[in-house]
Design a protein around this motif. Structure first.
Motif, PDB file in Angstrom:
ATOM      1  N   VAL A  90      56.346 -15.974   2.659  1.00  0.00           N
ATOM      2  CA  VAL A  90      56.138 -15.411   1.702  1.00  0.00           C
ATOM      3  C   VAL A  90      56.591 -14.294   0.658  1.00  0.00           C
ATOM      4  CG1 VAL A  90      55.145 -12.333   1.918  1.00  0.00           C
ATOM      5  CG2 VAL A  90      54.303 -14.267   4.414  1.00  0.00           C
ATOM      6  N   GLY A  91      56.412 -14.179  -0.441  1.00  0.00           N
ATOM      7  CA  GLY A  91      57.232 -14.048  -1.406  1.00  0.00           C
ATOM      8  C   GLY A  91      57.596 -15.205  -2.509  1.00  0.00           C
ATOM      9  N   GLN A  92      57.481 -15.940  -2.111  1.00  0.00           N
ATOM     10  CA  GLN A  92      57.200 -17.968  -2.822  1.00  0.00           C
ATOM     11  C   GLN A  92      56.813 -17.765  -3.860  1.00  0.00           C
ATOM     12  OE1 GLN A  92      57.161 -20.805   0.182  1.00  0.00           O
ATOM     13  NE2 GLN A  92      58.193 -22.510  -1.572  1.00  0.00           N
ATOM     14  N   GLU A  93      57.655 -18.235  -4.929  1.00  0.00           N
ATOM     15  CA  GLU A  93      56.763 -18.666  -6.039  1.00  0.00           C
ATOM     16  C   GLU A  93      56.399 -19.871  -6.943  1.00  0.00           C
ATOM     17  OE1 GLU A  93      57.963 -16.575  -9.852  1.00  0.00           O
ATOM     18  OE2 GLU A  93      57.902 -14.371  -8.482  1.00  0.00           O
ATOM     19  N   LEU A  94      55.424 -20.490  -6.866  1.00  0.00           N
ATOM     20  CA  LEU A  94      55.399 -21.493  -6.836  1.00  0.00           C
ATOM     21  C   LEU A  94      55.480 -22.405  -8.161  1.00  0.00           C
ATOM     22  CD1 LEU A  94      52.408 -22.179  -4.487  1.00  0.00           C
ATOM     23  CD2 LEU A  94      55.061 -22.340  -3.636  1.00  0.00           C
ATOM     24  N   PRO A  95      55.009 -23.521  -8.595  1.00  0.00           N
ATOM     25  CA  PRO A  95      55.180 -23.844 -10.214  1.00  0.00           C
ATOM     26  C   PRO A  95      53.762 -23.695 -10.248  1.00  0.00           C
ATOM     27  CG  PRO A  95      56.042 -25.280  -8.321  1.00  0.00           C
ATOM     28  CD  PRO A  95      55.892 -25.301  -7.772  1.00  0.00           C
ATOM     29  N   ASP A  96      53.944 -22.741 -12.105  1.00  0.00           N
ATOM     30  CA  ASP A  96      52.464 -23.448 -12.936  1.00  0.00           C
ATOM     31  C   ASP A  96      51.972 -24.838 -13.143  1.00  0.00           C
ATOM     32  OD1 ASP A  96      53.109 -20.666 -12.792  1.00  0.00           O
ATOM     33  OD2 ASP A  96      53.512 -20.705 -15.381  1.00  0.00           O
ATOM     34  N   ALA A  97      50.924 -25.236 -13.292  1.00  0.00           N
ATOM     35  CA  ALA A  97      50.416 -26.151 -13.744  1.00  0.00           C
ATOM     36  C   ALA A  97      49.058 -26.254 -14.898  1.00  0.00           C
ATOM     37  CB  ALA A  97      49.080 -26.909 -12.578  1.00  0.00           C
ATOM     38  N   ASN A  98      49.147 -27.424 -15.454  1.00  0.00           N
ATOM     39  CA  ASN A  98      47.515 -27.166 -16.288  1.00  0.00           C
ATOM     40  C   ASN A  98      47.013 -28.442 -15.844  1.00  0.00           C
ATOM     41  OD1 ASN A  98      48.487 -29.099 -18.613  1.00  0.00           O
ATOM     42  ND2 ASN A  98      50.511 -27.693 -18.060  1.00  0.00           N
ATOM     43  N   ILE A  99      45.967 -28.779 -16.795  1.00  0.00           N
ATOM     44  CA  ILE A  99      45.394 -29.809 -17.170  1.00  0.00           C
ATOM     45  C   ILE A  99      44.237 -29.513 -18.621  1.00  0.00           C
ATOM     46  CG2 ILE A  99      42.817 -28.715 -15.714  1.00  0.00           C
ATOM     47  CD1 ILE A  99      42.657 -31.729 -15.310  1.00  0.00           C
ATOM     48  N   SER A 100      44.146 -30.672 -19.497  1.00  0.00           N
ATOM     49  CA  SER A 100      43.687 -30.993 -20.701  1.00  0.00           C
ATOM     50  C   SER A 100      42.396 -32.114 -20.761  1.00  0.00           C
ATOM     51  CB  SER A 100      44.227 -31.017 -21.818  1.00  0.00           C
ATOM     52  OG  SER A 100      43.559 -31.058 -22.877  1.00  0.00           O
ATOM     53  N   ILE A 101      41.276 -31.387 -21.085  1.00  0.00           N
ATOM     54  CA  ILE A 101      39.789 -32.442 -20.653  1.00  0.00           C
ATOM     55  C   ILE A 101      39.658 -32.754 -22.072  1.00  0.00           C
ATOM     56  CG2 ILE A 101      38.113 -33.634 -19.574  1.00  0.00           C
ATOM     57  CD1 ILE A 101      39.377 -32.141 -16.920  1.00  0.00           C
ATOM     58  N   LYS A 102      39.656 -33.866 -22.651  1.00  0.00           N
ATOM     59  CA  LYS A 102      38.726 -34.266 -24.110  1.00  0.00           C
ATOM     60  C   LYS A 102      37.791 -34.577 -23.512  1.00  0.00           C
ATOM     61  CE  LYS A 102      42.648 -33.552 -26.773  1.00  0.00           C
ATOM     62  NZ  LYS A 102      43.570 -33.613 -27.919  1.00  0.00           N
ATOM     63  N   MET A 103      36.418 -34.637 -24.175  1.00  0.00           N
ATOM     64  CA  MET A 103      35.084 -35.122 -23.667  1.00  0.00           C
ATOM     65  C   MET A 103      34.045 -35.946 -25.395  1.00  0.00           C
ATOM     66  SD  MET A 103      34.227 -33.221 -20.708  1.00  0.00           S
ATOM     67  CE  MET A 103      32.200 -33.950 -19.988  1.00  0.00           C
ATOM     68  N   LYS A 104      33.742 -36.868 -25.057  1.00  0.00           N
ATOM     69  CA  LYS A 104      33.148 -37.161 -26.541  1.00  0.00           C
ATOM     70  C   LYS A 104      31.536 -37.525 -25.740  1.00  0.00           C
ATOM     71  CE  LYS A 104      34.764 -39.663 -29.789  1.00  0.00           C
ATOM     72  NZ  LYS A 104      34.752 -40.188 -30.783  1.00  0.00           N
ATOM     73  N   ASN A 122      36.005 -29.851 -25.768  1.00  0.00           N
ATOM     74  CA  ASN A 122      37.198 -29.801 -24.890  1.00  0.00           C
ATOM     75  C   ASN A 122      37.515 -28.520 -23.770  1.00  0.00           C
ATOM     76  OD1 ASN A 122      38.109 -32.066 -25.932  1.00  0.00           O
ATOM     77  ND2 ASN A 122      38.548 -30.446 -28.240  1.00  0.00           N
ATOM     78  N   THR A 123      38.582 -28.824 -23.479  1.00  0.00           N
ATOM     79  CA  THR A 123      38.842 -27.784 -21.663  1.00  0.00           C
ATOM     80  C   THR A 123      40.128 -27.573 -21.660  1.00  0.00           C
ATOM     81  OG1 THR A 123      36.617 -28.317 -20.971  1.00  0.00           O
ATOM     82  CG2 THR A 123      37.946 -27.192 -19.570  1.00  0.00           C
ATOM     83  N   ASN A 124      40.781 -26.714 -21.809  1.00  0.00           N
ATOM     84  CA  ASN A 124      42.171 -26.240 -21.175  1.00  0.00           C
ATOM     85  C   ASN A 124      42.283 -25.287 -19.941  1.00  0.00           C
ATOM     86  OD1 ASN A 124      45.363 -27.384 -22.001  1.00  0.00           O
ATOM     87  ND2 ASN A 124      45.505 -25.203 -21.949  1.00  0.00           N
ATOM     88  N   VAL A 125      42.833 -25.892 -19.016  1.00  0.00           N
ATOM     89  CA  VAL A 125      43.239 -24.546 -17.868  1.00  0.00           C
ATOM     90  C   VAL A 125      44.198 -24.685 -17.017  1.00  0.00           C
ATOM     91  CG1 VAL A 125      42.423 -24.038 -15.935  1.00  0.00           C
ATOM     92  CG2 VAL A 125      40.617 -25.585 -17.089  1.00  0.00           C
ATOM     93  N   GLU A 126      44.958 -23.903 -17.789  1.00  0.00           N
ATOM     94  CA  GLU A 126      46.110 -23.644 -17.114  1.00  0.00           C
ATOM     95  C   GLU A 126      46.056 -22.756 -15.448  1.00  0.00           C
ATOM     96  OE1 GLU A 126      49.596 -22.426 -20.006  1.00  0.00           O
ATOM     97  OE2 GLU A 126      47.934 -21.775 -21.148  1.00  0.00           O
ATOM     98  N   MET A 134      35.385 -24.642 -24.840  1.00  0.00           N
ATOM     99  CA  MET A 134      34.457 -24.649 -26.287  1.00  0.00           C
ATOM    100  C   MET A 134      35.274 -23.070 -26.419  1.00  0.00           C
ATOM    101  SD  MET A 134      31.202 -25.560 -25.053  1.00  0.00           S
ATOM    102  CE  MET A 134      29.931 -26.286 -26.593  1.00  0.00           C
ATOM    103  N   MET A 135      34.001 -22.434 -27.200  1.00  0.00           N
ATOM    104  CA  MET A 135      34.614 -20.806 -27.745  1.00  0.00           C
ATOM    105  C   MET A 135      35.319 -20.076 -26.603  1.00  0.00           C
ATOM    106  SD  MET A 135      34.342 -21.836 -30.823  1.00  0.00           S
ATOM    107  CE  MET A 135      34.281 -20.362 -32.069  1.00  0.00           C
ATOM    108  N   THR A 136      35.273 -20.392 -25.343  1.00  0.00           N
ATOM    109  CA  THR A 136      35.371 -19.452 -24.396  1.00  0.00           C
ATOM    110  C   THR A 136      36.803 -19.345 -23.797  1.00  0.00           C
ATOM    111  OG1 THR A 136      32.759 -19.712 -24.319  1.00  0.00           O
ATOM    112  CG2 THR A 136      34.440 -18.969 -22.361  1.00  0.00           C
ATOM    113  N   LYS A 137      36.942 -18.047 -24.020  1.00  0.00           N
ATOM    114  CA  LYS A 137      38.684 -18.258 -23.146  1.00  0.00           C
ATOM    115  C   LYS A 137      38.085 -17.125 -22.102  1.00  0.00           C
ATOM    116  CE  LYS A 137      41.182 -18.796 -27.380  1.00  0.00           C
ATOM    117  NZ  LYS A 137      41.443 -18.523 -28.826  1.00  0.00           N
TER     118      LYS A 137
END
Length: 230
Positions: free
Chosen positions: A130-144, A152-156, A189-192
């Protein structure tokens, strides 16, 4: 297309907290034939699809184990999407190969799509407190998606912290769980948007429940472990 991609993406981040247990991992049943079923519910508590996972092809021993995860997504209309991907347990961390998840089988169900994936995986250590902090993560996906259509989608995933330890009962049983809070920043896309969530983890099982909230903190959907065997 966008709905399928969103459903798949939800499954992806759930998956990173769903699998692997032997001497390599505390929280995941990395055993050939282990099965987990999650039911997704909307904000009103009505069923909104299922996610079924089966662990196969487990190889290695000790602190180095790999496996294949077979995934089946059933949406609320009963349409089924299937895929499989690779999991690697290295030391005290379980990692998922996101590129292997977007394999030919899955892409064929999404139509004429080219995809490029990069980023860092979500990590869950064997020892939580309890109280432990964990590393961040991210993923970027480019679709055609045929012609000149691109998405394009980016998630952190940020501000990950172990909040508490509590008992939780689901249709699959009663589990002692650590509750982890996190925030997900999404650009599609245009959404954040930045949305909080909580996930319940149990030793030897992995994810037992996940709740997602809107920016005001109100529940928007949940995913619950409804069947489990190994």
């Amino acid at each position: 297309m966008k709905r399928l991609f969103t459903t798949l993406f939800i499954a992806t981040f759930a998956i990173t907290i769903v699998h692997a247990q032997n001497t390599c991992s505390t929280y995941y049943p990395m055993v050939d034939g282990a099965k987990l079923q999650y039911t997704n519910y909307n904000k009103k508590g009505k069923e909104d699809g299922k996610f079924n996972y089966t662990v196969t092809n487990v190889q290695g021993s000790g602190n180095n184990v790999s496996a294949t995860m077979e995934m089946e997504i059933v949406d609320k209309k009963g349409k089924v999407y299937t895929s499989d991907y690779d999991i690697v347990c290295d030391g005290d961390i379980v990692k998922i190969d996101f590129k292997s998840m977007m394999n030919e089988q899955m892409l064929s169900q999404m139509g004429d799509v080219e995809m490029d994936i990069s980023g860092t995986d979500i990590e869950l250590p064997n020892s939580l407190s309890v109280g432990q902090e964990l590393p961040d993560a991210n993923i970027s996906i480019k679709m055609k998606m045929g012609g000149a259509i691109n998405m394009n989608t980016n998630v952190e995933t940020v501000n990950r912290k172990v909040e508490k330890l509590e008992s939780l009962t689901t249709p699959a049983g009663t589990f002692d769980c650590y509750v982890i809070y996190s925030e997900t920043k999404t650009k599609m896309m245009m959404t954040k948007q930045t949305l909080p969530s909580r996930t319940w983890f149990s030793e030897g099982v992995g994810m037992v429940k996940q709740e997602s909230y809107n920016k005001s903190g109100k529940l928007t959907n949940s995913m619950v472990l409804t069947n489990y065997s190994k």
